[in-house]
Design an enzyme around this catalytic site. Structure first.
Site, PDB file in Angstrom:
ATOM      1  N   ALA A  24       0.834  -1.203   0.000  1.00 58.33           N
ATOM      2  CA  ALA A  24       0.000   0.000   0.000  1.00 58.33           C
ATOM      3  C   ALA A  24       0.868   1.253   0.000  1.00 58.33           C
ATOM      4  O   ALA A  24       0.538   2.252  -0.654  1.00 58.33           O
ATOM      5  CB  ALA A  24      -0.910  -0.001   1.230  1.00 58.33           C
ATOM      6  N   HIS A 529      -2.663 -13.576   5.577  1.00 59.96           N
ATOM      7  CA  HIS A 529      -3.592 -12.526   5.170  1.00 59.96           C
ATOM      8  C   HIS A 529      -4.107 -11.725   6.376  1.00 59.96           C
ATOM      9  O   HIS A 529      -5.305 -11.429   6.466  1.00 59.96           O
ATOM     10  CB  HIS A 529      -4.799 -13.131   4.439  1.00 59.96           C
ATOM     11  CG  HIS A 529      -4.440 -13.881   3.196  1.00 59.96           C
ATOM     12  ND1 HIS A 529      -5.202 -14.907   2.690  1.00 59.96           N
ATOM     13  CD2 HIS A 529      -3.395 -13.750   2.352  1.00 59.96           C
ATOM     14  CE1 HIS A 529      -4.638 -15.373   1.581  1.00 59.96           C
ATOM     15  NE2 HIS A 529      -3.534 -14.687   1.362  1.00 59.96           N
TER      16      HIS A 529
HETATM   17  C1  LIG Z   1       4.638 -14.892   2.378  1.00 61.18           C
HETATM   18  C2  LIG Z   1       3.358 -14.212   1.981  1.00 61.18           C
HETATM   19  C3  LIG Z   1       2.602 -14.742   0.934  1.00 61.18           C
HETATM   20  C4  LIG Z   1       1.421 -14.112   0.552  1.00 61.18           C
HETATM   21  N1  LIG Z   1       0.767 -14.556  -0.570  1.00 61.18           N
HETATM   22  C5  LIG Z   1      -0.248 -13.832  -1.070  1.00 61.18           C
HETATM   23  C6  LIG Z   1      -0.806 -14.149  -2.328  1.00 61.18           C
HETATM   24  O1  LIG Z   1      -0.363 -15.069  -3.020  1.00 61.18           O
HETATM   25  N2  LIG Z   1      -1.844 -13.403  -2.773  1.00 61.18           N
HETATM   26  C7  LIG Z   1      -2.354 -12.374  -2.052  1.00 61.18           C
HETATM   27  O2  LIG Z   1      -3.331 -11.763  -2.499  1.00 61.18           O
HETATM   28  N3  LIG Z   1      -1.835 -12.041  -0.860  1.00 61.18           N
HETATM   29  C8  LIG Z   1      -0.768 -12.713  -0.374  1.00 61.18           C
HETATM   30  N4  LIG Z   1      -0.184 -12.343   0.793  1.00 61.18           N
HETATM   31  C9  LIG Z   1      -0.742 -11.189   1.510  1.00 61.18           C
HETATM   32  C10 LIG Z   1      -0.391  -9.835   0.907  1.00 61.18           C
HETATM   33  O3  LIG Z   1       0.807  -9.887   0.172  1.00 61.18           O
HETATM   34  C11 LIG Z   1      -0.279  -8.814   2.033  1.00 61.18           C
HETATM   35  O4  LIG Z   1      -1.439  -8.853   2.812  1.00 61.18           O
HETATM   36  C12 LIG Z   1      -0.122  -7.394   1.521  1.00 61.18           C
HETATM   37  O5  LIG Z   1       0.962  -7.349   0.630  1.00 61.18           O
HETATM   38  C13 LIG Z   1       0.086  -6.455   2.706  1.00 61.18           C
HETATM   39  O6  LIG Z   1       0.280  -5.149   2.257  1.00 61.18           O
HETATM   40  P1  LIG Z   1       0.530  -3.979   3.296  1.00 61.18           P
HETATM   41  O7  LIG Z   1       0.773  -2.764   2.499  1.00 61.18           O
HETATM   42  O8  LIG Z   1      -0.535  -3.978   4.302  1.00 61.18           O
HETATM   43  O9  LIG Z   1       1.861  -4.391   4.089  1.00 61.18           O
HETATM   44  P2  LIG Z   1       3.302  -4.726   3.517  1.00 61.18           P
HETATM   45  O10 LIG Z   1       3.281  -4.937   2.053  1.00 61.18           O
HETATM   46  O11 LIG Z   1       3.849  -5.818   4.357  1.00 61.18           O
HETATM   47  O12 LIG Z   1       4.124  -3.383   3.753  1.00 61.18           O
HETATM   48  C14 LIG Z   1       4.556  -2.890   4.997  1.00 61.18           C
HETATM   49  C15 LIG Z   1       5.906  -2.242   4.772  1.00 61.18           C
HETATM   50  O13 LIG Z   1       6.236  -1.458   5.903  1.00 61.18           O
HETATM   51  C16 LIG Z   1       7.608  -1.650   6.211  1.00 61.18           C
HETATM   52  N5  LIG Z   1       7.807  -1.316   7.623  1.00 61.18           N
HETATM   53  C17 LIG Z   1       7.264  -1.967   8.692  1.00 61.18           C
HETATM   54  N6  LIG Z   1       7.666  -1.360   9.829  1.00 61.18           N
HETATM   55  C18 LIG Z   1       8.428  -0.299   9.472  1.00 61.18           C
HETATM   56  C19 LIG Z   1       9.093   0.716  10.196  1.00 61.18           C
HETATM   57  N7  LIG Z   1       9.075   0.769  11.526  1.00 61.18           N
HETATM   58  N8  LIG Z   1       9.802   1.657   9.509  1.00 61.18           N
HETATM   59  C20 LIG Z   1       9.840   1.628   8.155  1.00 61.18           C
HETATM   60  N9  LIG Z   1       9.209   0.685   7.418  1.00 61.18           N
HETATM   61  C21 LIG Z   1       8.508  -0.270   8.071  1.00 61.18           C
HETATM   62  C22 LIG Z   1       7.837  -3.112   5.878  1.00 61.18           C
HETATM   63  O14 LIG Z   1       9.194  -3.426   5.754  1.00 61.18           O
HETATM   64  C23 LIG Z   1       7.032  -3.264   4.601  1.00 61.18           C
HETATM   65  O15 LIG Z   1       7.796  -2.943   3.466  1.00 61.18           O
HETATM   66  C24 LIG Z   1       0.975 -12.956   1.238  1.00 61.18           C
HETATM   67  C25 LIG Z   1       1.714 -12.445   2.312  1.00 61.18           C
HETATM   68  C26 LIG Z   1       2.907 -13.053   2.675  1.00 61.18           C
HETATM   69  C27 LIG Z   1       3.698 -12.475   3.814  1.00 61.18           C
END
Ligand SMILES: Cc1cc2nc3c(=O)[nH]c(=O)nc-3n(C[C@H](O)[C@H](O)[C@H](O)COP(=O)(O)OP(=O)(O)OC[C@H]3O[C@@H](n4cnc5c(N)ncnc54)[C@H](O)[C@@H]3O)c2cc1C
Length: 596
Positions: A24, A529
């Site tokens: 995101a 998820h």
């Molecule tokens: C192994 C795995 C497999 C998955 N497979 C699928 C799939 O096949 N299909 C699907 O639809 N979904 C899948 N998911 C779920 C999906 O990818 C995630 O739910 C989604 O990408 C989460 O997005 P987000 O932006 O909420 O968090 P994230 O993409 O995790 O982003 C959070 C970011 O914040 C950074 N961060 C955290 N704390 C700090 C800090 N203190 N300072 C600076 N930066 C920080 C992290 O390093 C990371 O880059 C999977 C998830 C995982 C972990």
């Protein structure tokens, strides 16, 4: 995609600072920077993951787990899992979890999103979200011969055509896929001809976030090319705290305090700070900044600035089980490559040369099945009364959860996913396959909070409450029934031509409910998820969530959360496409608000 040095970053005056360059985070940052009006800074704890084989090559999915691009979290010991801890991998790199995920691309059923709106989060129903789903993606239809050969069905109008994330069907299918589809059809599960158009029910060939032009992972870093030199990205920058200034008796987020290679810095944002650190880290960062439940904060010795009781609560995760079985040896799988170095080298050569072959492919045999398809009515009635008797949920939310449980055809409440190959075969002379079973609408709810004695960089305490208490008993019962249906799928003709013998669990286990339950408790993992820890509060406001429907943090000005944590209720899908849609909608709302 360009990153900057820490000196360059701290010299800048930013309009927006984004915490976390993940799924995101990069999407919202790039959209805010896109028209060049605003200067946007992104702070990402990890490094750059682009160009790594374990990130880019589709069939290498899973190989990056446990490496430097994975936070490698695990849960607190789970009482209802016999004290077991469960691994919770999460992306730590630009692109976040989109850099390490398994590239499945699905949308939930229309009613999953409509439920968010019904809770009082206006603008978050299916009809409002659909344009944002489309804005994220460019769909590449399969070529016509593959489409006919594999009977691939989809509704073209439901897909986007010009978004940064490239999505496609695999270019090659195993013959097992047709047998999978026919097996499910024979059990009364229809083929879904429009699986991203508002109903997940049925069996289908799945789309993946793979760019078919390069046969590489398509992930959040793709968004960065939308922005120009007004997007500043600093990697290896760990945000410790959001800086909150006192203003008119309230608080305004004015910037962030972060560390980079052991050195501490502060950067300011003229308009807003946007927290996109994901479901696990976003609540922790709020708490470290003094926003959270007074009880949690005082236990951790943190001064309360904003009493926000739902920070870190409402954690919902898909629980999963996997079945391992011996398959007919005629079917090729990635295990062949794990066992034979020559085959692996040939596959790599083919991939490098033609962008084809086993390394270019991902599993595509999916199905989402309504509970009413396989649970006897009498058992369903018992489940309904147990759900009705639950206490501890806000009435509005509970009514929705009950309605979803009772639904007979609007959702597939349980997902099954089939794949050939198991990674490390127990006996190299045989071939194996796997089926995953994933509970979509869990009743168990958990929490994520700061450590009681937080130190910089500490992992938060993750307590998903798997199968805990009366809500968890409902989940366990549904998993038990779903396990029986899994057994039925594995024996359904013609799919039973693929499955030779069940290994884990052994077939004998199905003779006794208590044994199955024990196997479930011993074997439950997660589908990765997690959602809900900074949820939209809807009608209940700060007593029901952390952010309002415009994703603004209650009780603070100039601060929003934009990531998977804002989902108030879990959905019946793999969630990445929904996270991108949330980010797209957030960017549109933020630009609107700033223009006012
Ligand atoms: C192994 C795995 C497999 C998955 N497979 C699928 C799939 O096949 N299909 C699907 O639809 N979904 C899948 N998911 C779920 C999906 O990818 C995630 O739910 C989604 O990408 C989460 O997005 P987000 O932006 O909420 O968090 P994230 O993409 O995790 O982003 C959070 C970011 O914040 C950074 N961060 C955290 N704390 C700090 C800090 N203190 N300072 C600076 N930066 C920080 C992290 O390093 C990371 O880059 C999977 C998830 C995982 C972990």
């Amino acid at each position: 995609m360009q990153t900057v040095s820490v000196d360059e970053f701290i010299r800048q005056s930013f309009d927006f600072i984004i915490i976390g360059g993940g799924t995101a985070g990069l999407a919202v940052a790039s959209r805010l920077a896109q028209d060049g009006k605003f200067t946007v800074g992104v702070l990402e704890a990890g490094g750059t993951a682009n160009g790594r084989d374990d990130v880019e090559i589709p069939a290498y999915f899973g190989r990056s787990l446990g490496t430097d691009v994975d936070w490698g979290f695990e849960t607190a010991p789970q009482a209802s899992l016999g004290g077991r801890k469960v691994k919770w991998p999460r992306g730590k790199a630009l692109g976040g979890s989109s850099a390490i995920n398994f590239m499945t691309w699905t949308r939930a059923s229309r009613k999953d999103y409509d439920a968010w709106e019904e809770l009082g989060n206006s603008g978050w129903g299916w009809n409002d979200l659909l344009p944002f789903f489309k804005k994220t993606e460019t769909f590449h239809p399969p070529n016509s011969s593959l489409q006919i050969e594999e009977d691939i069905r989809y509704d073209l109008d439901s897909f986007g055509t010009s978004g940064p994330i490239q999505i496609s069907y695999p270019a090659e299918f195993s013959p097992t896929h047709r047998l999978w589809v026919k097996g499910l059809n024979s059990l009364g599960v229809p083929t879904n001809p429009a699986h991203v158009a508002g109903s997940n029910v049925g069996v289908w060939s799945n789309v993946t976030s793979v760019d078919p032009r390069t046969m590489t992972r398509s992930f959040a870093t793709n968004y960065c090319s939308l922005a120009g030199s007004n997007l500043y990205i600093l990697t290896e920058a760990v945000v410790q705290e959001i800086v909150l200034d006192n203003s008119d008796g309230g608080f305004v987020a004015s910037g962030v305090r972060f560390t980079h290679k052991g050195q501490e810095y502060v950067s300011s944002a003229a308009h807003e700070v946007i927290l996109s650190a994901g479901t696990i880290k976003s609540p922790q960062i709020l708490e470290l900044s003094g926003i959270g439940s007074p009880e949690v904060l005082s236990r951790a010795g943190i001064a309360v600035k904003v009493d926000s009781p739902m920070v870190g609560e409402n954690l919902q995760e898909h629980k999963a089980l996997h079945y391992i079985f011996e398959v007919d040896p005629e079917f090729k799988s990635t295990d062949d490559l794990n066992l034979d170095a020559n085959l692996a080298a040939a596959a790599r050569e083919q991939y490098d040369r033609d962008r084809a072959g086993p390394l270019a492919s991902l599993p595509s045999s999916y199905t989402y099945v309504p509970l009413a398809n396989f649970i006897p009515q009498e058992t369903l009635e018992k489940l309904y009364s147990r759900a009705h008797a639950l206490t501890g949920f806000p009435p509005e939310k509970k009514a929705l959860m009950e309605r979803r449980l009772r639904s007979r055809d609007e959702f597939g409440q349980v997902e099954y996913l089939f794949k050939l190959g198991v990674g490390l075969p127990p006996d190299n002379s045989k071939k194996y396959g796997m089926m995953f079973q994933i509970l979509q609408h869990p009743f168990s709810v958990g929490s994520i909070h700061v450590q009681p004695q937080p130190a910089s960089g500490d992992d938060p305490v993750i307590d998903p409450g798997h199968y805990h208490g009366p809500p968890g008993e409902i989940d366990l019962e549904v998993m038990l029934e779903s396990t029986r249906f899994a057994h039925t799928i594995l024996h359904a003709p013609p799919f039973n031509d693929v499955v030779k013998q069940l290994l884990n669990p052994p077939a004998s286990l199905f003779e006794d409910d208590e044994n199955i339950k024990k196997w479930i408790i011993d074997g439950t993992v997660i589908a990765l998820h997690a959602v809900g820890t900074c949820a939209m509060g809807g009608h209940a406001g700060i007593r029901g969530g952390v952010v309002d429907e415009r994703l603004k943090v209650y009780g603070v000005k100039g601060l929003r959360v934009v990531d998977a944590s804002v989902m108030p209720l879990q959905i019946s899908a793999h969630i990445q496409s929904t996270v991108y849609a949330i980010a797209e909608k957030a960017a549109a709302m933020i630009l609107d608000d700033v223009a006012r």
